[in-house]
Design a protein around this motif. Structure first.
Motif, mmCIF file in Angstrom:
data_model
loop_
_atom_site.group_PDB
_atom_site.id
_atom_site.type_symbol
_atom_site.label_atom_id
_atom_site.label_comp_id
_atom_site.label_asym_id
_atom_site.label_seq_id
_atom_site.Cartn_x
_atom_site.Cartn_y
_atom_site.Cartn_z
ATOM 1 N N GLY A 62 0.794 -1.223 0.000
ATOM 2 C CA GLY A 62 0.000 0.000 0.000
ATOM 3 C C GLY A 62 0.827 1.273 0.000
ATOM 4 N N THR A 63 1.998 1.233 0.615
ATOM 5 C CA THR A 63 2.848 2.431 0.651
ATOM 6 C C THR A 63 3.407 2.743 -0.739
ATOM 7 O OG1 THR A 63 4.777 1.102 1.306
ATOM 8 C CG2 THR A 63 3.452 2.053 3.062
ATOM 9 N N ILE A 64 3.724 1.695 -1.494
ATOM 10 C CA ILE A 64 4.216 1.892 -2.861
ATOM 11 C C ILE A 64 3.078 2.376 -3.754
ATOM 12 C CG2 ILE A 64 5.319 0.796 -4.853
ATOM 13 C CD1 ILE A 64 6.561 -1.230 -2.915
ATOM 14 N N LEU A 65 1.900 1.775 -3.607
ATOM 15 C CA LEU A 65 0.736 2.197 -4.377
ATOM 16 C C LEU A 65 0.407 3.664 -4.109
ATOM 17 C CD1 LEU A 65 -1.541 -0.935 -3.836
ATOM 18 C CD2 LEU A 65 -0.488 -0.240 -5.989
ATOM 19 N N ALA A 66 0.527 4.074 -2.845
ATOM 20 C CA ALA A 66 0.222 5.458 -2.481
ATOM 21 C C ALA A 66 1.170 6.436 -3.167
ATOM 22 C CB ALA A 66 0.283 5.626 -0.963
ATOM 23 N N ALA A 67 2.442 6.069 -3.239
ATOM 24 C CA ALA A 67 3.417 6.940 -3.895
ATOM 25 C C ALA A 67 3.097 7.098 -5.380
ATOM 26 C CB ALA A 67 4.825 6.376 -3.710
ATOM 27 N N ILE A 68 2.784 5.984 -6.044
ATOM 28 C CA ILE A 68 2.471 6.036 -7.484
ATOM 29 C C ILE A 68 1.167 6.785 -7.709
ATOM 30 C CG2 ILE A 68 1.967 4.637 -9.519
ATOM 31 C CD1 ILE A 68 3.752 2.441 -8.272
ATOM 32 N N SER A 69 0.188 6.552 -6.849
ATOM 33 C CA SER A 69 -1.100 7.232 -6.965
ATOM 34 C C SER A 69 -0.954 8.742 -6.787
ATOM 35 C CB SER A 69 -2.076 6.670 -5.925
ATOM 36 O OG SER A 69 -3.362 7.236 -6.077
ATOM 37 N N ALA A 70 -0.114 9.145 -5.827
ATOM 38 C CA ALA A 70 0.110 10.572 -5.592
ATOM 39 C C ALA A 70 0.760 11.229 -6.807
ATOM 40 C CB ALA A 70 0.985 10.759 -4.360
ATOM 41 N N ALA A 71 1.656 10.502 -7.475
ATOM 42 C CA ALA A 71 2.383 11.061 -8.611
ATOM 43 C C ALA A 71 1.560 11.089 -9.898
ATOM 44 C CB ALA A 71 3.668 10.264 -8.842
ATOM 45 N N THR A 72 0.604 10.163 -10.019
ATOM 46 C CA THR A 72 -0.194 10.068 -11.252
ATOM 47 C C THR A 72 -1.589 10.661 -11.121
ATOM 48 O OG1 THR A 72 -1.036 7.867 -10.635
ATOM 49 C CG2 THR A 72 0.989 7.949 -11.959
ATOM 50 N N GLY A 73 -2.079 10.779 -9.882
ATOM 51 C CA GLY A 73 -3.454 11.213 -9.670
ATOM 52 C C GLY A 73 -4.464 10.121 -9.971
ATOM 53 N N LYS A 74 -3.999 8.878 -10.110
ATOM 54 C CA LYS A 74 -4.882 7.753 -10.425
ATOM 55 C C LYS A 74 -4.833 6.718 -9.301
ATOM 56 C CE LYS A 74 -4.520 8.325 -15.411
ATOM 57 N NZ LYS A 74 -4.160 7.700 -16.716
ATOM 58 N N LYS A 75 -5.977 6.097 -9.045
ATOM 59 C CA LYS A 75 -6.051 5.064 -8.029
ATOM 60 C C LYS A 75 -5.956 3.683 -8.675
ATOM 61 C CE LYS A 75 -8.792 7.693 -4.702
ATOM 62 N NZ LYS A 75 -10.045 7.734 -3.896
ATOM 63 N N PRO A 76 -5.291 2.730 -8.023
ATOM 64 C CA PRO A 76 -5.186 1.380 -8.594
ATOM 65 C C PRO A 76 -6.460 0.574 -8.378
ATOM 66 C CG PRO A 76 -4.139 1.427 -6.459
ATOM 67 C CD PRO A 76 -4.563 2.843 -6.738
ATOM 68 N N TYR A 77 -6.676 -0.397 -9.266
ATOM 69 C CA TYR A 77 -7.678 -1.424 -8.977
ATOM 70 C C TYR A 77 -6.964 -2.509 -8.192
ATOM 71 C CZ TYR A 77 -11.089 -5.138 -9.241
ATOM 72 O OH TYR A 77 -11.984 -6.131 -8.898
ATOM 73 N N ILE A 78 -7.484 -2.808 -7.010
ATOM 74 C CA ILE A 78 -6.813 -3.758 -6.118
ATOM 75 C C ILE A 78 -7.568 -5.088 -6.123
ATOM 76 C CG2 ILE A 78 -6.180 -4.231 -3.727
ATOM 77 C CD1 ILE A 78 -5.718 -1.212 -3.424
ATOM 78 N N VAL A 79 -6.854 -6.150 -6.440
ATOM 79 C CA VAL A 79 -7.470 -7.470 -6.593
ATOM 80 C C VAL A 79 -7.584 -8.212 -5.262
ATOM 81 C CG1 VAL A 79 -7.266 -9.724 -7.720
ATOM 82 C CG2 VAL A 79 -6.619 -7.645 -8.959
ATOM 83 N N GLY A 80 -6.551 -8.112 -4.422
ATOM 84 C CA GLY A 80 -6.528 -8.874 -3.173
ATOM 85 C C GLY A 80 -7.473 -8.336 -2.116
ATOM 86 N N LYS A 81 -7.411 -8.933 -0.931
ATOM 87 C CA LYS A 81 -8.240 -8.475 0.174
ATOM 88 C C LYS A 81 -8.080 -6.976 0.381
ATOM 89 C CE LYS A 81 -6.008 -11.254 2.829
ATOM 90 N NZ LYS A 81 -5.480 -11.922 4.036
ATOM 91 N N PRO A 82 -9.183 -6.220 0.606
ATOM 92 C CA PRO A 82 -10.520 -6.696 0.968
ATOM 93 C C PRO A 82 -11.474 -6.965 -0.189
ATOM 94 C CG PRO A 82 -10.449 -4.344 1.175
ATOM 95 C CD PRO A 82 -9.070 -4.758 0.759
ATOM 96 N N ASN A 83 -10.994 -6.937 -1.425
ATOM 97 C CA ASN A 83 -11.870 -7.246 -2.544
ATOM 98 C C ASN A 83 -12.490 -8.628 -2.348
ATOM 99 O OD1 ASN A 83 -13.096 -7.668 -5.031
ATOM 100 N ND2 ASN A 83 -11.401 -6.786 -6.202
ATOM 101 N N ALA A 84 -13.821 -8.694 -2.369
ATOM 102 C CA ALA A 84 -14.511 -9.970 -2.157
ATOM 103 C C ALA A 84 -14.193 -10.975 -3.264
ATOM 104 C CB ALA A 84 -16.018 -9.751 -2.051
ATOM 105 N N LEU A 85 -13.666 -10.494 -4.401
ATOM 106 C CA LEU A 85 -13.247 -11.390 -5.475
ATOM 107 C C LEU A 85 -12.271 -12.432 -4.960
ATOM 108 C CD1 LEU A 85 -12.884 -12.177 -8.492
ATOM 109 C CD2 LEU A 85 -11.126 -10.388 -8.623
ATOM 110 N N MET A 86 -11.340 -12.007 -4.123
ATOM 111 C CA MET A 86 -10.333 -12.905 -3.554
ATOM 112 C C MET A 86 -11.010 -13.991 -2.715
ATOM 113 S SD MET A 86 -6.840 -12.936 -3.326
ATOM 114 C CE MET A 86 -5.521 -13.426 -2.230
ATOM 115 N N MET A 87 -12.001 -13.607 -1.925
ATOM 116 C CA MET A 87 -12.719 -14.562 -1.080
ATOM 117 C C MET A 87 -13.526 -15.545 -1.928
ATOM 118 S SD MET A 87 -11.780 -13.325 1.830
ATOM 119 C CE MET A 87 -11.248 -11.792 2.587
ATOM 120 N N MET A 88 -14.150 -15.019 -2.991
ATOM 121 C CA MET A 88 -14.957 -15.884 -3.854
ATOM 122 C C MET A 88 -14.080 -16.910 -4.575
ATOM 123 S SD MET A 88 -17.926 -14.748 -3.213
ATOM 124 C CE MET A 88 -18.911 -15.590 -4.444
ATOM 125 N N LEU A 89 -12.891 -16.491 -5.007
ATOM 126 C CA LEU A 89 -11.972 -17.429 -5.647
ATOM 127 C C LEU A 89 -11.568 -18.538 -4.674
ATOM 128 C CD1 LEU A 89 -9.640 -14.946 -7.573
ATOM 129 C CD2 LEU A 89 -11.207 -16.607 -8.600
#
Length: 256
Positions: free
Chosen positions: A161-188
């Motif tokens: 998350g700390t790396i994602l935050a740095a990239i997000s701050a520099a690009t102004g874009k938020k990532p799509y996160i696949v792992g928890k807490p995304n329920a997709l991970m639980m369903m898989l």
């Protein structure tokens, strides 16, 4: 009725290289009772074989690679559903790269379709610059998991998350996160076990990933206080786990 168990690893089974009290007893009871279970982890650095060998080095035996599902596996599966062939720029370890290779993707710094980010102990300013440039030029921004810190012996350390935050701050874009807490991970995970989510209990140490993800997937949730979350932090969240334990050794699944 709970018939199956899905459990986190970091902060639940071990902290860094130290086994948590009751963890071996927890696993051996699951094996002895033939309870269907999976270790579901936001750790994208290691493969299922790596994780199996790590647990064996800590004294936990009897597991197979099929007992694990990682955020790297889930990320590769998700991206393969989105695009049959793709070029990916990766910030992360060998576990993530291996899973992306397994679904037929190539690792590239030449106009990648995706920038995929996980925890990396070798993250550098040069990688940050490349990720920002690729995303600015149209690459899709993907995160394996949002964890800001990971519990290790003696405290915590920065995570994906700390790396994602740095990239997000520099690009102004938020990532799509696949792992928890995304329920997709639980369903898989529940699909891999061959059970419905309501038949599972999700065991974890994080209210913001394990517990909320399990809850949103329709699972029972059991929080253990051996990792990130403390008793004092429980009131900070607008939801609560079904059960709270000091560590996994206290859990009797037949009574859940």
């Amino acid at each position: 009725m709970v018939t199956s168990v899905i459990s986190d690893m970091d902060g639940v089974i071990y902290r860094g290289k130290q086994l948590i009290a009751g963890a071996n007893e927890f696993v051996q009871k699951l094996l002895a009772d033939k309870t269907p279970f999976l270790f579901l982890t936001n750790n994208a650095e290691q493969t299922p074989l790596d994780l199996k060998l790590k647990l064996e080095s800590l004294g936990i035996h009897g597991l197979t690679e099929d007992n694990f599902i990682t955020s790297a596996m889930a990320t590769a599966m998700f991206l393969r559903q989105q695009k049959e062939r793709a070029k990916v720029y990766v910030i992360g370890g060998g576990g993530l790269i291996n899973e992306l290779y397994n679904v037929g993707f190539s690792i590239s710094e030449s106009n990648p379709d995706y920038v995929v980010v996980a925890k990396s102990s070798t993250f550098s300013f040069e990688q940050l610059k490349k990720a920002v440039r690729f995303i600015d030029h149209g690459a899709k921004f993907i995160g394996t998991n949002p964890d800001m810190i990971d519990p290790v012996e003696g405290g915590n350390e920065p995570a994906a998350g700390t790396i994602l935050a740095a990239i997000s701050a520099a690009t102004g874009k938020k990532p799509y996160i696949v792992g928890k807490p995304n329920a997709l991970m639980m369903m898989l995970a529940s699909r891999k076990l061959g059970v419905h989510p309501e038949e599972c209990v999700m065991v974890g140490d994080r209210m913001d990933t394990d517990i909320v993800g399990g809850m949103e997937a329709g699972m029972k949730t059991a929080l253990v206080l051996s990792g990130v979350t403390t008793t004092d932090m429980l009131n900070d969240f607008p939801y609560k786990p079904d059960y709270v334990f000091n560590h996994v050794g206290e859990i009797d699944f037949k009574s859940l």
